[in-house]
Design an enzyme around this catalytic site. Sequence first.
Site, PDB file in Angstrom:
ATOM      1  N   ASP A   8      63.206  -0.703 -66.749  1.00 43.37           N
ATOM      2  CA  ASP A   8      63.090   0.288 -65.685  1.00 43.37           C
ATOM      3  C   ASP A   8      61.595   0.557 -65.480  1.00 43.37           C
ATOM      4  O   ASP A   8      60.755   0.157 -66.296  1.00 43.37           O
ATOM      5  CB  ASP A   8      63.870   1.565 -66.029  1.00 43.37           C
ATOM      6  CG  ASP A   8      64.210   2.366 -64.771  1.00 43.37           C
ATOM      7  OD1 ASP A   8      63.560   2.149 -63.723  1.00 43.37           O
ATOM      8  OD2 ASP A   8      65.115   3.223 -64.825  1.00 43.37           O
ATOM      9  N   TRP A   9      61.282   1.232 -64.404  1.00 44.13           N
ATOM     10  CA  TRP A   9      59.882   1.431 -63.986  1.00 44.13           C
ATOM     11  C   TRP A   9      59.243   2.540 -64.831  1.00 44.13           C
ATOM     12  O   TRP A   9      59.480   3.720 -64.591  1.00 44.13           O
ATOM     13  CB  TRP A   9      59.860   1.785 -62.509  1.00 44.13           C
ATOM     14  CG  TRP A   9      59.834   0.609 -61.562  1.00 44.13           C
ATOM     15  CD1 TRP A   9      58.932   0.421 -60.548  1.00 44.13           C
ATOM     16  CD2 TRP A   9      60.718  -0.525 -61.496  1.00 44.13           C
ATOM     17  NE1 TRP A   9      59.198  -0.764 -59.892  1.00 44.13           N
ATOM     18  CE2 TRP A   9      60.272  -1.363 -60.444  1.00 44.13           C
ATOM     19  CE3 TRP A   9      61.816  -0.949 -62.256  1.00 44.13           C
ATOM     20  CZ2 TRP A   9      60.904  -2.570 -60.117  1.00 44.13           C
ATOM     21  CZ3 TRP A   9      62.448  -2.153 -61.924  1.00 44.13           C
ATOM     22  CH2 TRP A   9      61.980  -2.942 -60.875  1.00 44.13           C
TER      23      TRP A   9
END
Length: 751
Positions: A285-286
Amino acid sequence: MHKRQFPLPLVLITAVAALALPQTGVLARAPATGSVATPREDARADAWARATLARMSLEDKIALLHGRFLALVAPAQRPAGITVGAGYVAGNGGLGIPPQVATDASLGVSNLMDMRKGDVATVLPSGMAMAATWNPSLVREAGRMIGSQARAKGFNVMLAGGVNLVRDPRAGRNFEYLGEDPLLAGTLVAAQIEGIQSNAIIATIKHFALNNQETGRANASVELAETAMRESDLLAFQLGIEGGSPGAVMCAYNKIGGSYACENRFLLTDVLRRDWGYRGFVMSDWGAVHSTEALLAGLDQQQGEQLDKKRWLSTELLAGVKAGALPVAAVDTAARRVLRTMFVHGLVARALATGPIDYQRDGAVSLRTAEEAIVLLKNEGDMLPFPATVKRIVVVGGHADIGVPAGGGSSQVTPVGGFAKVETVKDGAAAGFARKVWGGTPPLDALRRAFPTADVRFFDGSDPDAAAAAASNADVAVVFAEKFSTEAMDQPDLSLDGRQDALIDAVASANPRTVVVLETGNAVAMPWLAKTPAVVAAWYSGQRGGDAIAGVLAGSVNPSGRLPVTFPASTQQLPNPQLPGSGLPPPSKEDRATYGVNTNSPPFTIRYPEGADVGYRWFDRTAAAPLFAFGHGLSYASFRYDGLRVSGGRTATVAFRVTNTGSRTGADVPQVYATLPGKPRRLIGWSKPVLAPGESKLVRITADRRLLGTFDSTAHRWRIAHGPVGIEVARSATAPVLTGSAIIAEGTIKP
Ligand code: BGC
């Protein structure tokens, strides 16, 4: 062995009748087609990946293992000809490797913060709404539609496939997900992924795993026994991966058992690779990566790398390998996974390109989804549909004059036609990131079209007395009630936003023929329920939401949605009456420095007292009566179930007949639940037959055996005990109609 539930003659009659009946549904498991590589394609992909890898330098390989969030890159520095979205991984022209260009998400091609000025896309109803359709073929079609738009806008990776289970109705991202049941959510996410990937694009099942709430998403640690995980959240992912073959898995922000999801060897290597044989790649995920060693635990690609403290899988990795601290073999493994996945899913064969989009046609897909998603929760005295002769309709609140609401965060799509209204979120954890928006077809216009001879008046609800006074003179009143949900922030309680409960109360007190249309991302409380004869859950209904709602109110659409979550009567009934982490102070500077950009609280531990008994199973276990049960939903038709036949042995097979006893064509969702001794009931299958008045269909459901067993973490297998299993054919988790039982044979199944 199978146990008979009724005298033989009835069995015979049913069996004979069954031969003459059209069969429907079977278990709603997605067939493995389209996106799933055949062994031959697999072999070709492996050969290509091997040959390509052999021609790559260490730097070339590492280039595949990290991606940038292009919106954060200065326009002059952006790669030419690449569509700006959430992710970009450079390609290698000389080696025939295209770039990976990624966009969010499950509800359509998002355009967060207008990063592509003015770009719009068809918005689907929320994930929760899609789950409420209980219709995998429709969800597959919806996936196909958004995947084709992503491709036509120049993307080849879609960050779509959110399947975290709804464990708490206050969690901010539930609207993106597919409900509380692993079979329902896993089946639907598989269908969605298949649809998306039919466009030669990679879909991304996410957020792996146990990222079930927003509070503490960057640093809370979930403590849950392996058995419970395997039977709930992990099962949803497992079914999604088996049925949909997503090219990518996105690991989550949170920790599990003290270790970050993106460096969690148990999840990324033991479960995903060893047990499930997953052959795609794992992207982060970012802002979810915290070390280079994450690579050794099973992470293959660091995405949104500017959001992390370091470029863990680029400069740090290169230095680590050169210094001999990290093995080249680990880089090879990750690069090979990325390469073969790009090949398998058609990214190598089909170049990035933009193309035309038929928004008209795609809007119709969103409309069909919205129509099937609407759940008629209550309809006393057949209040709905309104008769065509209705003369005066008062419509109140919910911005029904301008559009329908949507959820906030990375999944937010700018609808075709643009937003009708945008409000920035000023307070709380999502401030500065999330926007409250409205768009799509306004319900008010659609109602006026549906009732061309009626006087339809709108009151925005800011003056409850004025709305109530007008309602008292109307034939019927419709109150649109909203609740905003967003990524990055949970909700303090189950109440509608602002003073809408009082507004509904005032209008319903003035006119007992008041219908409430809920436009929410979650289950909500309904303190006014006794005063309103009809309530409709329309969720966030997307591009053509107003049309779908008007169709249900006018009766041109016969509602067929069913709740994919339990609506609790109060938070006291929940496993955690207080949302974990909700009482904590804001994060300190040190917390933010340690846990990164998504930090919204100090670190804490999340425990789930319900274990694997998520949602309706917890309510069953604690004998708590919900406000509305999982699986509940009414129709303008009525349906009879009979002729139950249950057989056991290796698994349970359940057959029965559904008959439309009403006077309108409609779809029903008969559900089959199994009860193991000492356990709460669980969904093992369903069907969604469409039936004309008087028509019957035979439904046959074969249970996935894992649903009849328990996960034995010591033996490392699913274990099925010999013995009776209770079977119910039901209208919801609390409304069994036919009951029987089957004797299931002992057995074990690989994890
Ligand atoms: C979300 C992901 C999303 C990513 C890229 C993150 O904040 O958790 O679901 O795909 O951003 O936008």
